[in-house]
Design an enzyme around this catalytic site. Structure first.
Site, short mmCIF file in Angstrom:
data_model
loop_
_atom_site.label_atom_id
_atom_site.label_comp_id
_atom_site.label_asym_id
_atom_site.label_seq_id
_atom_site.Cartn_x
_atom_site.Cartn_y
_atom_site.Cartn_z
N CYS A 222 -43.01 14.33 41.29
CA CYS A 222 -42.88 15.78 41.68
C CYS A 222 -44.33 16.71 41.73
O CYS A 222 -44.29 17.58 42.53
CB CYS A 222 -42.15 16.58 40.43
SG CYS A 222 -40.20 15.96 40.45
N HIS B 62 -39.38 9.45 38.39
CA HIS B 62 -39.18 10.80 38.00
C HIS B 62 -37.73 10.64 37.01
O HIS B 62 -37.81 11.55 35.98
CB HIS B 62 -38.56 11.60 39.42
CG HIS B 62 -37.69 12.66 39.09
ND1 HIS B 62 -38.43 13.99 38.74
CD2 HIS B 62 -36.37 12.93 39.15
CE1 HIS B 62 -37.28 14.82 38.32
NE2 HIS B 62 -36.12 14.21 38.65
N CYS C 82 -41.03 19.99 36.95
CA CYS C 82 -40.99 18.77 36.40
C CYS C 82 -42.56 18.30 36.73
O CYS C 82 -43.09 18.47 37.75
CB CYS C 82 -40.13 17.41 37.24
SG CYS C 82 -40.50 15.82 36.50
N GLN D 7 -19.03 -2.66 14.96
CA GLN D 7 -18.08 -2.64 16.06
C GLN D 7 -16.73 -2.21 15.53
O GLN D 7 -16.60 -1.18 15.03
CB GLN D 7 -17.88 -4.42 16.43
CG GLN D 7 -19.22 -4.99 17.28
CD GLN D 7 -19.38 -4.33 18.47
OE1 GLN D 7 -18.42 -3.57 19.28
NE2 GLN D 7 -20.48 -4.57 19.02
N CYS E 172 -43.91 14.95 36.27
CA CYS E 172 -43.88 13.76 36.79
C CYS E 172 -44.70 13.57 38.14
O CYS E 172 -45.06 14.46 38.76
CB CYS E 172 -42.55 13.02 37.10
SG CYS E 172 -41.85 13.20 38.52
N GLY F 143 -20.04 -1.54 20.99
CA GLY F 143 -18.77 -1.40 21.73
C GLY F 143 -17.98 -0.06 22.41
O GLY F 143 -16.80 0.09 22.20
N ASP G 240 -32.13 -6.33 22.45
CA ASP G 240 -30.93 -6.68 22.16
C ASP G 240 -30.81 -8.01 22.12
O ASP G 240 -31.47 -8.81 22.52
CB ASP G 240 -29.98 -5.98 23.29
CG ASP G 240 -28.61 -5.78 22.93
OD1 ASP G 240 -28.05 -6.09 21.73
OD2 ASP G 240 -27.74 -5.23 23.75
N SER G 241 -29.79 -8.50 21.34
CA SER G 241 -29.56 -9.63 20.85
C SER G 241 -28.99 -10.64 21.72
O SER G 241 -29.06 -11.80 21.42
CB SER G 241 -28.49 -9.58 19.54
OG SER G 241 -27.26 -8.98 19.91
N GLY G 242 -28.45 -10.28 22.77
CA GLY G 242 -27.65 -11.11 23.76
C GLY G 242 -26.24 -11.20 23.51
O GLY G 242 -25.71 -11.52 24.65
N GLY G 243 -25.84 -10.60 22.46
CA GLY G 243 -24.51 -10.45 22.37
C GLY G 243 -23.57 -9.64 23.44
O GLY G 243 -22.63 -10.40 24.02
N PHE G 244 -24.08 -8.75 23.77
CA PHE G 244 -23.44 -7.91 25.04
C PHE G 244 -23.37 -8.72 26.32
O PHE G 244 -22.57 -8.86 26.91
CB PHE G 244 -24.01 -6.62 25.10
CG PHE G 244 -23.46 -5.63 26.09
CD1 PHE G 244 -22.49 -5.17 26.02
CD2 PHE G 244 -24.05 -5.45 27.39
CE1 PHE G 244 -21.67 -4.30 26.89
CE2 PHE G 244 -23.64 -4.62 28.14
CZ PHE G 244 -22.48 -3.95 27.91
N ASP H 233 -23.75 -10.08 17.76
CA ASP H 233 -22.54 -9.32 17.78
C ASP H 233 -21.68 -9.84 19.12
O ASP H 233 -22.09 -10.29 19.70
CB ASP H 233 -22.60 -7.94 17.64
CG ASP H 233 -23.12 -7.21 19.01
OD1 ASP H 233 -23.82 -8.08 19.62
OD2 ASP H 233 -22.89 -6.23 19.09
N ASP I 218 -30.09 3.89 24.62
CA ASP I 218 -30.60 3.08 26.06
C ASP I 218 -29.77 2.79 26.94
O ASP I 218 -28.54 3.18 26.81
CB ASP I 218 -31.10 1.62 25.52
CG ASP I 218 -29.92 0.74 25.73
OD1 ASP I 218 -28.90 0.93 24.77
OD2 ASP I 218 -29.85 -0.05 26.58
N1 GUN Z 1 -25.07 -2.89 24.57
C1 GUN Z 1 -23.99 -2.03 24.85
N2 GUN Z 1 -23.12 -2.15 24.16
C2 GUN Z 1 -23.54 -3.25 23.13
C3 GUN Z 1 -22.84 -4.05 22.14
O1 GUN Z 1 -21.69 -3.64 21.69
N3 GUN Z 1 -23.47 -4.84 21.55
C4 GUN Z 1 -24.73 -5.26 21.96
N4 GUN Z 1 -25.31 -6.13 21.12
N5 GUN Z 1 -25.31 -4.53 22.90
C5 GUN Z 1 -24.78 -3.54 23.49
ZN ZN Z 2 -40.08 14.56 38.58
#
Ligand code: GUN
Ligand code: ZN
Length: 373
Positions: free
Chosen positions: A310, A336, A305, A190, A307, A217, A94-98, A148, A267
């Site tokens: 388990c 798990h 499960c 966005q 894992c 967003g 991820d870019s750091g934006g969030f 972003d 994620d």
């Molecule tokens: N992680 C969850 N939402 C966002 C988002 O809007 N932008 C970024 N860069 N990461 C996120």
């Molecule tokens: Zn498990």
């Protein structure tokens, strides 16, 4: 050949849910997929070998954290993030934006970028489209996210409009400097909770032609119904031949709804965070392992499960470890929960391929208890 490509295997005609494969320089993985989060170049408490064994094909890491510590020069010197952390599967950063925007009053946004204070030592730092791309190129992640602004909720229309337009200009700047042929840059849609702004964001990003698109967003405190409405509105306008990633979403109910709306990648810190709180995820809902009901429950966390937890340990033992504050208990719950989500996504994918996604969804909704049990 672009670094990142999407192959559609099957689409559910009734909903738009899709099964596919994403190809990256570090291997291919089936979609829909859940990406375990390794913020600090480590999925908390879980080794790369364990991630590999549970079937994880891609993990997520964060520009913001690695930029502040240990710094991307060091990671580049180590040979890139894959080598530094000894993970040879795919990595999305991820870019750091969030993360920067979550700092609240500690930051200042201008057209150029964002000035903020490090949460580690209070020193002044600067992130911009160019800096974020440089850091992500140093890290060598397979999928790079555009820098972003994740608009808070609620936000008034004028703010959302100005912010979204700036995110588009930032995406253009990201594209101009992200020159690595081994990495694919994804645009992030966005637009806040405004449909016309979401549409404009999609159109402007698609015009720039990214190898994949994220919906950003969302899951920022809005009601779930509003999130699904925005998701539906956004995804139906995205290109069909590119991956779609819903950022920061990972509870089972949101995963099912996201897939139903045509999302391929997710994620969330949820599975590992609740594990460290002593909570197990199951097909029926969450189990709070501290509860007395598990005192002499010698069954596994979840019947069926496969894992490590388990296959080898009982609820009673894990409850004991959690109560005694033993690290191993939290590690077992992380293993798990992550394996649970891998199986969950796999089952969902199979149901799409076998044309019974609708049935999967109904079964899930009938059996899943939303709160902690
Ligand atoms: N992680 C969850 N939402 C966002 C988002 O809007 N932008 C970024 N860069 N990461 C996120
Ligand atoms: Zn498990």
């Amino acid at each position: 050949m672009p670094a990142i490509t999407y192959e559609l295997i099957k689409q559910d005609p009734a909903t738009g849910a899709r099964a596919g494969i994403i190809h990256t320089p570090h291997g291919s993985f089936p979609t829909p997929i859940f990406m375990p989060v390794g913020t600090q170049a480590s999925v908390k408490g879980v080794s790369p070998e364990e991630l590999h064994d549970m079937g994880a094909g891609i993990i997520l890491s964060n520009t913001y954290h690695l930029f502040l510590r240990p710094g991307s020069d060091l990671v580049r010197e180590a040979g890139g993030l894959h080598k530094f952390m000894n993970w040879d599967g795919a990595i999305l950063t991820d870019s750091g934006g969030f993360q920067v925007f979550s700092l609240g009053d500690l930051r200042k946004i201008t057209e150029e970028g964002v000035t903020f204070r490090s949460h580690i030592d209070g020193s002044k730092k600067f992130l911009s489209p160019e800096v974020s791309m440089k850091v992500q190129m140093d890290l060598g992640s397979d999928i790079v996210m555009a820098f972003d602004e994740c608009i808070p909720y609620p936000a008034d229309y004028d703010y959302a409009k100005a912010s979204t337009a700036r995110t588009t200009r930032w995406a253009q700047r990201c594209k101009e400097v992200m020159t690595s042929p081994h990495q694919g840059l994804f645009g992030i849609v966005q637009g806040g909770m405004y449909k016309d702004l979401r549409t404009r964001s999609v159109n402007e990003l698609v015009e720039m032609d990214f190898p994949g698109y994220a919906v950003g967003g969302l899951s920022v405190g809005e009601p779930k119904e509003l999130m699904y409405e925005m998701l539906d509105h956004t995804v139906e306008q995205l290109p069909k031949d590119k991956p779609r990633y819903l950022m920061g979403v990972g509870t089972p109910d949101c995963l099912v709804e996201g897939v139903m709306h045509g999302i391929d990648m997710f994620d969330c810190v949820f599975p590992t965070r609740v594990a460290r709180n002593g909570t197990a995820m199951t097909w029926n809902g969450r189990l709070v392992m501290k509860n007395a009901e598990f005192t002499s429950d010698f069954r596994p966390l979840e019947e069926g499960c496969d894992c490590y937890a388990c296959r080898n340990f009982s609820r009673a033992y894990i409850r004991h470890l959690v109560r005694a504050n033993e690290i191993f208990g939290l590690r077992l719950l992380s293993l798990h929960n992550l394996r649970f989500l891998q199986r969950f996504m796999h089952e969902m994918r199979q149901s799409i391929i076998e044309e019974r996604f609708g049935e999967f969804r109904r079964n899930f909704l009938d059996n899943y208890n939303y709160g902690a049990k």
